[in-house]
Design a protein around this motif. Structure first.
Motif, PDB file in Angstrom:
ATOM      1  N   ILE A 191      -7.836  13.665   0.583  1.00 16.36           N
ATOM      2  CA  ILE A 191      -7.487  12.230   0.660  1.00 16.36           C
ATOM      3  C   ILE A 191      -8.760  11.381   0.542  1.00 16.36           C
ATOM      4  CG2 ILE A 191      -6.553  10.420   2.166  1.00 16.36           C
ATOM      5  CD1 ILE A 191      -4.679  12.650   3.337  1.00 16.36           C
ATOM      6  N   LYS A 192      -9.792  11.830   1.282  1.00 17.84           N
ATOM      7  CA  LYS A 192     -11.074  11.107   1.300  1.00 17.84           C
ATOM      8  C   LYS A 192     -11.700  11.033  -0.101  1.00 17.84           C
ATOM      9  CE  LYS A 192     -14.641  11.514   4.849  1.00 17.84           C
ATOM     10  NZ  LYS A 192     -15.230  12.593   5.665  1.00 17.84           N
ATOM     11  N   GLU A 193     -11.633  12.158  -0.799  1.00 14.09           N
ATOM     12  CA  GLU A 193     -12.264  12.245  -2.122  1.00 14.09           C
ATOM     13  C   GLU A 193     -11.680  11.230  -3.109  1.00 14.09           C
ATOM     14  OE1 GLU A 193     -11.958  16.225  -3.691  1.00 14.09           O
ATOM     15  OE2 GLU A 193     -12.694  15.571  -5.662  1.00 14.09           O
ATOM     16  N   HIS A 194     -10.376  10.923  -2.954  1.00 14.17           N
ATOM     17  CA  HIS A 194      -9.716  10.066  -3.949  1.00 14.17           C
ATOM     18  C   HIS A 194      -9.386   8.659  -3.457  1.00 14.17           C
ATOM     19  CE1 HIS A 194      -9.361  13.378  -6.757  1.00 14.17           C
ATOM     20  NE2 HIS A 194      -9.004  14.130  -5.733  1.00 14.17           N
ATOM     21  N   SER A 195      -9.753   8.342  -2.206  1.00 16.26           N
ATOM     22  CA  SER A 195      -9.429   7.007  -1.672  1.00 16.26           C
ATOM     23  C   SER A 195     -10.681   6.141  -1.644  1.00 16.26           C
ATOM     24  CB  SER A 195      -8.878   7.133  -0.249  1.00 16.26           C
ATOM     25  OG  SER A 195      -7.757   7.950  -0.244  1.00 16.26           O
ATOM     26  N   ASN A 244       0.874  -1.166   0.000  1.00 22.18           N
ATOM     27  CA  ASN A 244       0.000   0.000   0.000  1.00 22.18           C
ATOM     28  C   ASN A 244       0.916   1.222   0.000  1.00 22.18           C
ATOM     29  OD1 ASN A 244       0.725   0.102   2.775  1.00 22.18           O
ATOM     30  ND2 ASN A 244      -1.180  -0.893   3.410  1.00 22.18           N
ATOM     31  N   VAL A 245       0.339   2.401   0.124  1.00 23.29           N
ATOM     32  CA  VAL A 245       1.149   3.618   0.065  1.00 23.29           C
ATOM     33  C   VAL A 245       0.839   4.467   1.288  1.00 23.29           C
ATOM     34  CG1 VAL A 245       1.415   5.802  -1.200  1.00 23.29           C
ATOM     35  CG2 VAL A 245       1.361   3.651  -2.454  1.00 23.29           C
ATOM     36  N   THR A 246       1.885   5.011   1.906  1.00 19.13           N
ATOM     37  CA  THR A 246       1.686   5.939   3.016  1.00 19.13           C
ATOM     38  C   THR A 246       2.118   7.325   2.565  1.00 19.13           C
ATOM     39  OG1 THR A 246       2.023   4.198   4.655  1.00 19.13           O
ATOM     40  CG2 THR A 246       2.288   6.464   5.419  1.00 19.13           C
ATOM     41  N   GLY A 296      -9.705  -0.094   3.205  1.00 18.11           N
ATOM     42  CA  GLY A 296      -9.742   1.343   2.878  1.00 18.11           C
ATOM     43  C   GLY A 296     -11.119   1.925   2.970  1.00 18.11           C
ATOM     44  N   GLY A 297     -11.290   3.021   2.358  1.00 15.00           N
ATOM     45  CA  GLY A 297     -10.525   4.051   1.683  1.00 15.00           C
ATOM     46  C   GLY A 297      -9.175   4.412   2.254  1.00 15.00           C
ATOM     47  N   ALA A 298      -9.081   5.146   3.372  1.00 15.05           N
ATOM     48  CA  ALA A 298      -7.781   5.554   3.872  1.00 15.05           C
ATOM     49  C   ALA A 298      -7.763   5.417   5.390  1.00 15.05           C
ATOM     50  CB  ALA A 298      -7.499   7.011   3.490  1.00 15.05           C
TER      51      ALA A 298
END
Ligand code: 2BA
Length: 107
Positions: free
Chosen positions: A60-64, A41-43, A92-94
């Motif tokens: 972050i929310k909009e794109h996760s 995953n990515v941090t 996820g999302g995030a």
């Protein structure tokens, strides 16, 4: 000042960092691995003033996006391990942490 650490899906990482950059936020992307799925995953690290934290979280929310992952499972039988039905896990999302920064310097 706060440090936002957001763990997101690899497939969402570019959209998140591009939107952060467009909105004027600096970010750093690290390749990481989840301890449960053992998958990449990515941090993303973002250092911002406290009043900007919510704007960063909104981006972050909009794109996760959340995703369903299938993980293989095994059952222990008297003669050894037997493959069982895969189990579905919602990822996820995030996952986001916001921590205080004691000192920030660019030298
Ligand atoms: P993983 O550890 O690979 O976990 C992937 C997903 O597996 C999790 O999604 C959750 O739905 C599930 N899961 C994790 N641990 C579990 C357990 N012990 N039993 C059953 N299901 C479990 P998310 O919660 O969305 O987490 C996505 C990724 O965020 C995680 O990947 C991990 O890299 C990170 N993460 C989540 N919570 C964390 C925490 N408290 N501290 C540090 N990293 C965390």
């Amino acid at each position: 000042m706060k440090l936002i650490l957001a763990i997101i899906n690899r497939d969402d990482a570019n959209a998140v960092t591009q939107s952060l950059t467009k909105a004027g936020f600096s970010s750093t992307k690290l390749s990481t691995t989840g301890g449960f799925l053992m998958a990449g995953n990515v941090t993303i690290l973002v250092g911002v003033d406290e009043e900007k934290v919510q704007s960063v979280i909104d981006i972050i929310k909009e794109h996760s996006h959340s995703r369903k992952e299938l993980i293989p499972t095994t059952t222990e039988m008297s003669y050894g391990y037997y493959p069982s039905m895969p189990v579905e896990v919602l990822v996820g999302g995030a996952t986001i942490f916001v921590v205080d920064i004691e000192r920030f310097e660019r030298v």
